[in-house]
Scaffold this active site. Sequence first.
Site, PDB file in Angstrom:
ATOM      1  N   LYS A 156       0.856  -1.174   0.000  1.00  0.00           N
ATOM      2  CA  LYS A 156       0.000   0.000   0.000  1.00  0.00           C
ATOM      3  C   LYS A 156       0.896   1.229   0.000  1.00  0.00           C
ATOM      4  O   LYS A 156       1.728   1.404   0.890  1.00  0.00           O
ATOM      5  CB  LYS A 156      -0.928  -0.002   1.217  1.00  0.00           C
ATOM      6  CG  LYS A 156      -2.099  -0.970   1.081  1.00  0.00           C
ATOM      7  CD  LYS A 156      -3.056  -0.836   2.243  1.00  0.00           C
ATOM      8  CE  LYS A 156      -4.343  -1.619   2.001  1.00  0.00           C
ATOM      9  NZ  LYS A 156      -5.206  -1.016   0.977  1.00  0.00           N
ATOM     10  N   ASP A 186      -0.929  -0.762  -4.372  1.00  0.00           N
ATOM     11  CA  ASP A 186      -2.272  -0.216  -4.154  1.00  0.00           C
ATOM     12  C   ASP A 186      -2.125   1.229  -3.727  1.00  0.00           C
ATOM     13  O   ASP A 186      -1.672   1.512  -2.615  1.00  0.00           O
ATOM     14  CB  ASP A 186      -3.009  -1.031  -3.084  1.00  0.00           C
ATOM     15  CG  ASP A 186      -4.447  -0.569  -2.887  1.00  0.00           C
ATOM     16  OD1 ASP A 186      -4.868   0.386  -3.569  1.00  0.00           O
ATOM     17  OD2 ASP A 186      -5.153  -1.172  -2.057  1.00  0.00           O
ATOM     18  N   GLU A 212      -3.360  -0.760  -8.137  1.00  0.00           N
ATOM     19  CA  GLU A 212      -4.776  -0.538  -7.884  1.00  0.00           C
ATOM     20  C   GLU A 212      -5.051   0.954  -7.729  1.00  0.00           C
ATOM     21  O   GLU A 212      -4.321   1.653  -7.039  1.00  0.00           O
ATOM     22  CB  GLU A 212      -5.212  -1.236  -6.595  1.00  0.00           C
ATOM     23  CG  GLU A 212      -5.108  -2.740  -6.613  1.00  0.00           C
ATOM     24  CD  GLU A 212      -5.497  -3.347  -5.274  1.00  0.00           C
ATOM     25  OE1 GLU A 212      -6.443  -2.813  -4.628  1.00  0.00           O
ATOM     26  OE2 GLU A 212      -4.874  -4.325  -4.869  1.00  0.00           O
ATOM     27  N   ASP A 237     -10.628  -0.850  -8.003  1.00  0.00           N
ATOM     28  CA  ASP A 237     -11.109  -1.349  -6.721  1.00  0.00           C
ATOM     29  C   ASP A 237     -12.189  -0.397  -6.211  1.00  0.00           C
ATOM     30  O   ASP A 237     -13.381  -0.621  -6.410  1.00  0.00           O
ATOM     31  CB  ASP A 237      -9.941  -1.446  -5.750  1.00  0.00           C
ATOM     32  CG  ASP A 237     -10.351  -1.975  -4.381  1.00  0.00           C
ATOM     33  OD1 ASP A 237     -11.549  -2.222  -4.172  1.00  0.00           O
ATOM     34  OD2 ASP A 237      -9.478  -2.140  -3.509  1.00  0.00           O
ATOM     35  N   LYS A 264     -14.377  -7.216  -3.665  1.00  0.00           N
ATOM     36  CA  LYS A 264     -14.599  -7.473  -2.251  1.00  0.00           C
ATOM     37  C   LYS A 264     -16.105  -7.609  -2.058  1.00  0.00           C
ATOM     38  O   LYS A 264     -16.842  -6.623  -2.212  1.00  0.00           O
ATOM     39  CB  LYS A 264     -14.067  -6.322  -1.404  1.00  0.00           C
ATOM     40  CG  LYS A 264     -12.567  -6.054  -1.541  1.00  0.00           C
ATOM     41  CD  LYS A 264     -12.190  -4.826  -0.717  1.00  0.00           C
ATOM     42  CE  LYS A 264     -10.680  -4.616  -0.673  1.00  0.00           C
ATOM     43  NZ  LYS A 264     -10.135  -4.195  -1.983  1.00  0.00           N
TER      44      LYS A 264
END
Length: 346
Positions: A156, A186, A212, A237, A264
């Site tokens: 991240k 991400d 992402e 996402d 998700k």
Amino acid sequence: MTYEIEERVLHFKQPAGTSRGVYTIRKIWLVHLYEGDCHGVGECAPLPDLSCDAMEHERYEALLRQFCKKLCETGEMDYDALRDYPSMLFGLETALLSLHSSLLSPLTSHFLFDTAFSRGEVGIPINGLVWMGNYDEMLHRLETKLEQGFRCVKLKIGAIDFDQELDLIKRIRERFSFHEVELRLDANGAFPYNEALYKLELLSQYAIHSIEQPIRQGQWAYMAELCRESPLSIALDEELIGVNDPAMKRHMLNIIKPRYIILKPSLHGGMAGCREWIDIARDMGIGSWITSALESNIGLNAIAQFAASIYGDHITMPQGLGTGQLFTDNIPMPLEIRGDQLWRCR
């Protein structure tokens, strides 16, 4: 059929840093369904400031009770009514599958799909997750993931200086080739649009698998341009959150044309909504994988079994299913990480 709603607060082992702040606790609602002596349970876990159905505590539980009551009265899911409440839909889907499994055998209430993974015969490859932090923290977390055996690592980024993040990625590549370690990034929408392409070009020299959400969601024209021009594969996402109508899903993917979408269930329409996304993406040649969204082991168990049911018994694309280790007070479930795979123990 009757129901009960149980509120739980989970505590992170260490603060979880994201571009939207730092999480130290996680509020969830467990939906329990009962029929005779049989019991099923599902998890509703909206994320503040991210889920399209996140709302005040009292409103969320009151609405969830309405959906639970209707399910118990009719015995059927009202998918149209639940379409805009993905965390509730996912929890109710899981609880109903769990109850049906319990009706077959009281010992199998967490056996949701009949797959090799669910039977404990194969594992699912997963990526290791390196949370945002300062340079030294991220480097230490990365080294820990590699020592644990992960060969796909997701970082991240966007919380510290970009040059430091670039240096961190450079150091990884100096030690491990792309044959040894697959790197995913991400950005959680952290890049300003006018800087995004330049940053993606700098990152591309380090054999990155994908990134992402490089810019914040809702900028379809800008994201489409980045997907056309970027030397890195872009995965959507947050962009998918709140896009719940099947026609709009197809329209958005047709405009943006990403290389991947990341799903998700708690955020992207429950299991039913994720199936829609995957089917539409496949028609367009867009790849996908499934991840958890900081659920407890109740949700993680359901997501992992769902992924195995969608992608089959021999998944090669690492999924984002390593969140079961995040909490000090997680709910026990027969899940175990072995090397870089998630297994469901018999």
